[in-house]
Design an enzyme around this catalytic site. Structure first.
Site, short mmCIF file in Angstrom:
data_model
loop_
_atom_site.label_atom_id
_atom_site.label_comp_id
_atom_site.label_asym_id
_atom_site.label_seq_id
_atom_site.Cartn_x
_atom_site.Cartn_y
_atom_site.Cartn_z
N PHE A 113 13.54 -14.96 -9.19
CA PHE A 113 13.60 -13.75 -8.47
C PHE A 113 13.53 -12.58 -9.53
O PHE A 113 14.27 -12.51 -10.20
CB PHE A 113 14.74 -13.62 -7.42
CG PHE A 113 14.62 -12.20 -6.58
CD1 PHE A 113 14.07 -12.10 -5.62
CD2 PHE A 113 15.34 -11.12 -7.24
CE1 PHE A 113 13.93 -11.00 -4.89
CE2 PHE A 113 15.50 -9.87 -6.43
CZ PHE A 113 14.63 -9.78 -5.21
N ASP A 141 14.74 -12.25 -17.98
CA ASP A 141 15.40 -11.42 -16.87
C ASP A 141 17.07 -11.49 -16.86
O ASP A 141 17.47 -12.52 -16.08
CB ASP A 141 14.65 -11.65 -15.46
CG ASP A 141 15.37 -10.72 -14.18
OD1 ASP A 141 16.40 -10.13 -14.44
OD2 ASP A 141 14.75 -10.74 -13.48
N LYS A 196 21.33 -3.93 -12.54
CA LYS A 196 22.79 -4.07 -11.80
C LYS A 196 24.01 -3.51 -12.51
O LYS A 196 24.30 -2.54 -12.14
CB LYS A 196 22.54 -5.43 -11.72
CG LYS A 196 21.83 -6.00 -10.49
CD LYS A 196 22.03 -7.34 -9.88
CE LYS A 196 21.33 -7.61 -8.58
NZ LYS A 196 19.97 -8.23 -8.63
#
Ligand SMILES: *Cc1c(COP(=O)(O)O)cnc(C)c1O
Length: 386
Positions: free
Chosen positions: A134, A219, A248
């Site tokens: 993702f 990532d 994040k």
């Protein structure tokens, strides 16, 4: 207003994009959250892995307050004191080969930058990413994302993406060629179910990229900033990427993303940019958050708390659980049943958790969570799952 009124407003005026849970959160501190009626919850979601330093950490709050009174916005064509210091800190905490950073405002944006810089550097069109990976919701990031239901309604997407099964070196070997700009991987897949990459697989990815002139992008939007028990997850595997993508937890809860590049990947003025990227307010929050991670040894704490949680969780026989997968405080509990009803039952027991796919319960508590709070989470899990 009553809690039900806030719910009614969101239901009436927001696009119905999210499967909502029946709680209105109004306040948080550390690993605790409070709803509009004053009820306390143990937070094992951290706003989807954002609040690593805890909610409203006093150092982050003070930094935001202080910066807000000095300067909130500053275009990237001008220099800024706070931004300059954050850039230095980011490059300092990352692997030695990563020497420059691009600042933006979210994970997907940081992925977009990584994709653009890869094509720019290699003059090649294609990307290899992992099944169950993702990488975000924008057109480029969603092109890199495996899950069909996220991608297919929006086709045609960016061409050139190929998905290979995680940890299959032979399949990666077959996919990477002289048209591959980059291999894009999460060291631990988050949304895809908390799936850990093998050390050998990541080492092979590094070797294949070097041999064939492709870049290796990690990532670490979800795994970065101490979540897995190291500052960045790649430290577990001893493999450094050419491009590191972060977001994040980077700014203690404020929106920010960053794309770090190794030496030799060059970009020229005008080739990419962002209005809000690197704004002093987010930079001040990030400086404070990263300092808290270091001063409070949150990587070590995540490693220890993860072990503590696992030991407590496993102390009870739970036949409805298939498997527990974990690195630090990134925890996936694969169930033999659908996860959504379990999440609702946990909420009733005062614990907030996340799904990762249909059957995996994902826990991403703030890394400052205390043992007594982990005990409360385990008790609720045992009650709900037995
Ligand atoms: C959350 C996430 C993204 C997307 O970040 P946004 O800030 O929601 O755009 C990308 N990759 C990974 C691994 C993530 O966990």
């Amino acid at each position: 207003m009553k809690p039900a009124d806030y719910r009614a407003l969101e239901d009436r005026y927001a696009l119905p994009l999210y499967p909502k849970r029946d709680v209105t959160l109004v306040r948080g501190s550390g690993a605790l959250l409070y709803d509009a009626a004053g009820r306390e919850y143990v937070d094992c979601a951290a706003g989807i892995g954002v609040a690593n330093v805890g909610h409203c950490h006093p150092r982050v709050v003070a930094a935001i307050n202080e910066q807000a009174q000095k300067l909130i916005t500053c275009a990237n064509v001008f220099y800024n004191d706070t931004r300059s210091r954050l850039l230095q800190v980011l490059v300092d905490v990352a692997a030695d080969n990563l020497t420059r950073a691009f600042l933006c405002n979210s994970g997907a944006e940081a992925i977009e930058a990584a994709l653009k810089f890869s094509r720019l550097h290699t003059h090649r069109p294609n990307f290899v990413t992992a099944m169950r990976g993702f990488h975000g919701r924008t057109m480029g990031a969603v092109s890199a994302t495996f899950t069909k239901k996220y991608r297919e309604p929006f086709e045609p997407l960016i061409p050139g993406f190929q998905y290979v099964p995680l940890n299959r070196i032979d399949r990666l070997d077959a996919a990477v060629d002289d048209q591959t700009a980059a291999v894009l991987l999460e060291p631990v897949q988050g949304e895809g179910g908390v799936n850990l990459a093998d050390t050998e697989y990541l080492a092979s990815a590094r070797r294949l990229c070097d041999e064939r002139g492709a870049l290796l992008i990690f990532d670490e939007i979800q795994t970065g900033f101490c979540r897995t028990g190291r500052f960045f997850a790649y430290e577990h595997f001893d493999v450094a990427p050419d491009i590191l993508v972060l977001a994040k937890a980077i700014a203690g809860g404020l929106p920010m993303g960053a794309t770090l590049l190794r030496d030799g990947i060059s970009v020229a003025p005008g080739q990419h940019g962002s209005t809000f990227g690197g704004n002093p307010l987010a930079c001040a929050a990030a400086l404070a958050a990263i300092d808290v991670m270091q001063q409070e040894h949150l990587a070590d704490r995540a490693a220890r708390s993860g072990e503590y949680f696992e030991r407590k969780f496993r102390s009870r026989e739970l036949p409805r659980v298939r498997e527990l997968r974990r690195l630090g405080l990134m925890i996936g509990i694969e169930l033999k049943e659908k996860v959504q009803p379990v999440l609702e039952a946990l909420l009733a027991h005062g614990v907030l958790a996340l799904p990762a796919g249909a059957t995996v319960l994902r826990l991403l508590p703030p890394l400052v969570i205390e043992e007594a709070q982990l005990d409360r989470a385990v008790e609720a899990l045992h009650a709900v799952l037995s």
